[in-house]
Motif scaffolding. Structure first.
Motif: not given
Length: 224
Positions: A49-53, A68-71, A74-79
């Motif tokens: 989902a990160l790609g389309p976002q 990138l920062d916004s997506a 929004r989704n969490g688990y960025s680590q």
């Protein structure tokens, strides 16, 4: 587990991604592109989902870094995420979370950005980017040259099983979308063979789509 090269051709406006992975069918989950907007590779512990976002945010005017920062927020688990992106202007962004696997590296270059995890060494991404910058030919040629240089520099720490090459231009669909979904060995080499076979036919498929009356012979029974 994965390394990728995201690139832009200033002359043609094309955007492209070449990618390979130890996982099956990397081309189905990781490369995302939108003509006239940008290209995004989302990898490591992949959230497709990160790609389309990211593309949606860039289409709305955000820079690749802002998108990138916004997506990610929004989704969490960025680590757990690793991303590389470029927009139609050639601006790049990249991100590797704290839980990115193994030896990992990201590197922006001239109209490109490379990213990888579980690498044999950081020099793999350096070879990836530098080869793209110094290679000639079509965008697809340069992307594959970078991938082959990365493999020669050690590639991933373990075996690689899938690879993909996607390029978009002015049309609403990809002009190149080639995949090796599983190979016991050398999927990047097999991808290069696919491109060598597809390259002389690419324009014919575009003509067939846009003006069937001018389409070359299909070479099948009943074709006149």
């Amino acid at each position: 587990m994965t390394f990728s090269l995201v690139g832009h051709c200033a002359e043609t406006g094309q955007l492209g991604i070449a990618i390979c992975s130890s996982s099956i069918a990397v081309g189905a989950r990781c490369p995302w592109l939108q003509p006239g907007v940008g290209a995004v590779s989302t990898q490591n512990i992949t959230l497709p989902a990160l790609g389309p976002q990211v593309l949606e945010h860039m289409a709305c005017g955000l820079s690749p870094t802002q998108a990138l920062d916004s997506a990610l927020t929004r989704n969490g688990y960025s680590q757990f995420r690793q991303l590389a992106a470029i927009d139609y202007r050639g601006r790049t962004a990249h991100f590797s979370g704290s839980e990115t696997l193994g030896c990992h590296h990201t590197l922006p270059g001239e109209l490109c950005v490379g990213a990888g995890n579980l690498l044999a060494g950081a020099s793999v991404i350096e070879a990836l980017v530098r080869t793209f910058e110094t290679s000639g030919g079509q965008l697809a040629d340069r992307l594959l040259a970078g991938m082959q240089a990365a493999v020669a520099a050690g590639g991933e720490a373990g075996p690689v099983h899938s690879a993909a090459l996607v390029v978009v231009g002015e049309l609403t669909w990809p002009i190149i979308d080639l995949r090796v979904d599983w190979a016991d060995e050398d999927p990047v080499g097999k991808l290069a063979q696919l491109w060598a076979a597809y390259r002389p036919q690419m324009q014919d498929y575009i003509v067939r789509a846009l003006d069937p009356t001018q389409a070359p012979s299909y070479g099948v029974p009943g074709d006149e």
